[in-house]
Each structure stands twice: as structure tokens, then as C-alpha cells.
Design an enzyme around this catalytic site. Structure first.
Site, PDB file in Angstrom:
ATOM      1  CD  GLU A 265      41.175  42.378  40.827  1.00  0.00           C
ATOM      2  OE1 GLU A 265      42.199  41.332  41.013  1.00  0.00           O
ATOM      3  OE2 GLU A 265      41.131  43.035  39.861  1.00  0.00           O
ATOM      4  CB  CYS A 302      43.896  39.450  39.179  1.00  0.00           C
ATOM      5  SG  CYS A 302      42.877  40.663  37.960  1.00  0.00           S
TER       6      CYS A 302
END
Length: 529
Positions: A265, A302
Site C-alpha cells: 500500500e 495515506c
């Protein structure tokens, strides 16, 4: 428990490496006292070899045994008490309140996977019974379920030192799947990593799990991480971090003699689209929410909203004025590391120097070693489309406003986006009816679509997708948050014409686990004849 600077290898400690490093307090800039040893190639090999040995036994543990083990890990983490929180605060600069909440999230993730295991239906059992008199050929008895891949390498993230680190979602889902794990602690918080590693090691012993079920190796060098990824006994990798780091691991894994999946990720700018009627009705509210979201955790999420798109109007002008006033009143605190702070400032400086990009607002900054100002920038849609660097992530408390001249130009911006973790729509019912084409475009771009909220804050639940198309992740079919994450570390296997006494429990006719199974195309808990 005390921080020692040792590796944890199959419930033993080791410190044979000559290369050392230290944690740094990002608030003061001071080096912390404990010396940590870089894991050697031999230590990494020992950890992986022990993981392989343990896997032979651990994969055969029942779902209920593994569930009890996950609960025990959570219990041991809580037993660390304030020692863990204080150390984590010193290494990251994150407030104690935030860390207390993150510890709760970490433990609750473990509990969620424990509940999934006790239910048992996660193995996705499928049974097609034999039809021996079928013409022209008999139909065999075929049964399928998910099984664990093998030893897994996990990389701790910098920005969530508990929930995405040593006992975070990647570790929890891998252990739940039946995989053993070798974790590389993040060098920004090695003491935090060791304390949590000690808690897991205690849970391994208390739960009667094989010693190599868990190991923790530490180091700042690239070689430590690559040593895990390139080890032939490692069968998958979980990573949360930068695009550069994730892509390097992905490439290395695919250059092995036996390529393995890397679930990385990586970066995302998480576009926010504010549609016309919503902008007219809730301009100030959305502007203040945007500033709160982009500065939350000093922008080190994120899911930080890195770009926001509106159509140019008097309402968008007022929107930017409100956002400017709001950001001017914010004081940003220490960033996680000096390296992250410098990289963020470099990205913000580059944005300021870009043609046709205006600096709308700048926050205050705290008097700490790694603090940086928050920024709001603005440009027009054509400039955004013509300069690809404007769509790159700047990891930190900044966001770019993009003004489109029309709906068509807004759609063009959406079409030109790369893959991201999230996209957000601020919209009324009328807006959604008129912008169904925008929704259709964004469905192909992201893993999670939000309406009338902001992407920061990822709920840990069964239906969450924390993932998205490349380059947000290396596999858009998965998630790193929520129970679907367990499927990253399993694979399907079929058993054909096996006798009942040779089948796994989940596939036996009498369904002793009382789980849901797909039997001859019908989802049921009924027995199989």
C-alpha cells in the site's frame, strides 16, 4: 519489559550484528539512548528458517486456537501499559491521546480477526458432490477451501507505529490465515517495535504456539528488508509506505526464481470533488472540514486529501477564503522523522515554484525539530492536466485546489487520475443524479468512494477496502484493512474424490464446524450427503 536493541528470533533474542543505529525524538531532535543492532544475513535466515519450521505445525492449529492466540496478543499489548505509549510518544512525537486510540484500534483489529476465525466461514468452503451416473462421464467429488501460503514478511509503517506496524493489520491477518510471520520493524520507532514484539513473543509461548510463529528483525539498511523479500522460504510480503519503497520490494519479489505476491500500500492523493449545489449550500463547512482533514496527524496519513476539485464560481472563491482563514489558525506539530520532514518541505517548495500554482494559505508551525508549515495551493484544471508532477503525493499537511471551468473539465481531471486509495464527493442528491458519470469514472480509479465526508479515518470492519488500483497499491483486488485482508495470505486448494477421513474438517459431510459452505451452488450450513 525493557528495550534492549535485540532482534527477537523465535522467542529468543540476538544481537550479533556490528552495525548499529538509534531512534531519534522528532520533537527535540535528540538521539535516544538505546543502541539497536542491524539484523545480519544470518539472523534473517534464522528467523525465516524458524518460521518455516513453525509453519508446519501452526498451519494445522484450529481456527479457535489461532483466535485465542490473537486475543492473547491483544492482552499482552495492553499489559505493556504506559511503558509502550511513552516510548512510542518519544519516538514518533505523536500525542499520547492519539496513541492511546491507536493502541485500541490495534487490539480491536486482533479481536476482529479472532471473531472471524471463530465463525469459521472465512475459509470459503465449496463442495460439489459426485454424480457417478452422469453421462457421458461421471462427475467426481470436488471440494475447495482456502489454506495458508507459508511464512510471510511484514514491514512496519512509519505513520501508524502500532496499527500498521509489528502487531498491525498485516501481521494480524497473516497470523489469522495460518501463516507464520517475520516482521521488519520500522527504524523510526525501533523501541516501540521491540516492546510490541516482546508482547507477541509472550503470547506465542502462553498460547502454546511453535516458537518460530513470530520473529522481529530491525535495521535501517535496505539489505535487511531485501534479505526477507529475497529469502526463498518467504511466500508473501505485506508493506505500507512510500511508492519508491513498495515498488522496490515488488520488483525484487518478481525477480526471484519463485516470484511471490507483494501487497504494498503506497502513495495516494485521495481526490476530493466538491459538486456545485453542495458547494453553494455548505461552502464554509466543507472548507473547514478539508483543512481539518489535511492537517490531521500533520498530514501523515495515506488517506490525506491531497487534491480538491471544484468548478470555478463565486462560491469556490468564498470556499478558498474560508479555507485560507482556517489554515492560518492551525499550528502544525512535529513530523515523524527528519527525513519525512525534509521530503515534505522539498515537495511543498517544488509546488510553490511550479508555474501557475498559487500559494493560498500557510499554517503556523510549532517550535519543534521536525515541524513544517501546512499549505493550500491552487491552480486551474488545464495546468493540472498539463503538469503530471502536480498529481504526485506530497506526504504531509498540504493540499492542492484545482479549479475547473465546467463539468466537462472536472470529468477530464477525473479521467486523468491514476489509481488512488480513495475519492470523495461532496454532493447533494441532485448533484449525484447529475454526476453519475463522475461516479462511474471514479469507481475505476479508487478502492473506496465517500460521500459528504473526508477520507482520513479508516474504519476497521468487514466491508472496508483500504486499497486501490496501481500506483496506490500493487494489487487492486485486496485490502490491508478489514477482514478481507486475510485472503492476501491464503490460496485455494481442491480435494478430488477424497475419503471423509482424509478431508479437512471444514469440508467433511457432517459440517462439524457449522460454517457456511457453497454446496452444489447453494450457500448453506446444512449437512452434505
Amino acid at each position: 519489559m525493557q528495550v534492549t536493541g535485540n532482534q527477537i528470533i523465535a522467542n529468543n533474542t540476538s544481537k550479533s550484528g556490528g552495525n548499529t543505529f538509534y531512534a531519534t525524538n522528532p520533537t527535540t531532535g535528540e538521539q535516544m539512548p538505546t543502541e539497536f543492532a542491524e539484523a545480519t544475513a544470518d539472523e534473517i535466515d534464522q528467523a525465516v528458517q524458524k518460521a518455516e519450521e513453525a509453519f508446519v505445525t501452526y498451519r494445522k492449529k484450529s481456527d479457535h486456537e489461532r483466535a485465542d492466540f490473537l486475543d492473547k496478543i491483544g492482552e499482552e499489548i495492553m499489559n505493556l501499559g504506559d511503558t509502550l505509549l511513552e516510548r512510542c510518544h518519544q519516538e514518533t512525537g505523536l500525542p499520547l491521546g492519539r496513541l492511546t486510540g491507536e493502541r485500541g484500534r490495534t487490539v480491536n483489529q486482533l479481536k476482529l480477526f479472532a471473531e472471524l476465525l471463530r465463525d469459521g466461514s472465512w475459509v470459503d468452503a465449496r463442495i460439489d458432490t459426485a454424480v457417478p451416473d452422469r453421462q457421458p462421464l461421471p462427475k467426481p467429488d470436488i471440494r475447495q477451501m482456502q489454506i495458508a501460503l507459508g511464512p510471510v514478511g511484514i514491514f512496519g509503517a512509519s505513520n501508524f507505529p502500532l496499527a500498521f506496524s509489528v502487531a498491525g493489520g498485516d501481521t494480524a491477518s497473516a497470523l489469522a490465515a495460518g501463516c507464520t510471520v517475520v516482521v521488519k520493524g520500522h527504524p523510526a520507532h525501533p523501541g516501540t517495535s521491540e516492546l510490541v514484539g516482546q508482547a507477541i513473543a509472550q503470547a506465542v509461548e502462553a498460547s502454546g504456539m511453535p516458537a518460530g510463529t513470530f520473529s522481529l528483525v530491525q535495521g535501517k539498511s535496505v539489505e535487511v528488508g531485501m534479505g526477507i523479500v529475497q529469502h526463498p522460504l518467504i511466500k508473501a510480503v505485506g508493506f505500507t509506505g512510500s511508492f519508491r519503497g513498495g515498488k522496490a520490494l515488488f520488483d525484487a519479489a518478481n525477480q526471484r526464481d519463485e516470484p511471490i505476491p507483494v501487497y504494498a500500500e503506497m502513495g495516494s492523493i485521495n481526490p476530493v470533488f466538491v459538486l456545485p449545489e453542495a458547494l453553494q449550500q455548505r461552502s464554509d463547512e466543507i472548507a473547514e472540514g478539508w483543512v481539518g482533514s489535511l492537517t490531521l496527524g500533520v498530514g501523515q496519513f495515506c488517506t490525506n486529501p491531497g487534491v480538491l476539485i471544484t468548478q470555478k464560481s463565486d462560491n469556490s472563491t468564498q470556499f478558498l477564503k474560508t479555507a485560507e482563514q482556517s489554515l492560518n489558525n492551525v499550528s502544525t506539530d512535529a513530523m515523524l522523522t527528519e527525513q519525512i520532514s525534509k521530503a515534505y518541505q522539498k515537495g511543498a517548495d517544488q509546488m510553490e515554484r511550479t508555474d501557475n500554482v498559487a500559494t493560498v494559505a500557510k499554517s503556523k508551525r510549532a517550535d519543534t525539530a521536525t515541524a513544517s508549515e501546512g499549505y493550500i495551493f491552487s491552480t486551474n484544471a488545464q495546468n493540472f492536466l498539463n503538469q503530471p508532477n502536480l498529481s504526485e503525493e506530497v506526504f504531509g499537511p498540504s493540499s492542492l485546489h484545482v479549479a475547473a471551468q465546467s463539468k466537462e473539465e472536472m470529468l477530464e481531471v477525473a479521467k486523468n487520475l491514476e489509481g488512488h486509495l480513495t475519492a470523495t464527493l461532496h454532493a447533494t442528491d441532485k448533484d449525484l443524479e447529475e454526476y453519475t458519470d463522475l461516479v462511474a469514472i471514479l469507481e475505476r480509479k479508487v478502492g473506496r468512494l465517500l460521500v459528504n465526508g473526508f477520507p482520513t479515518g479508516v474504519e476497521v470492519c468487514h466491508s472496508m477496502v483500504h486499497g486501490g488500483p496501481y500506483p496506490a497499491t500493487t494489487d487492486s483486488r485486496t485490502t490491508s484493512v478489514g477482514t478481507l485482508a486475510i485472503k492476501r495470505f491464503t490460496r485455494p486448494i481442491s480435494y478430488q474424490n477424497f475419503p471423509q477421513n482424509g478431508l479437512p474438517t471444514a469440508l467433511k459431510n457432517d459440517n462439524p464446524l457449522r460454517i457456511f459452505r457453497l454446496v452444489n451452488g447453494k450457500l448453506t450450513k446444512e449437512l452434505t450427503s
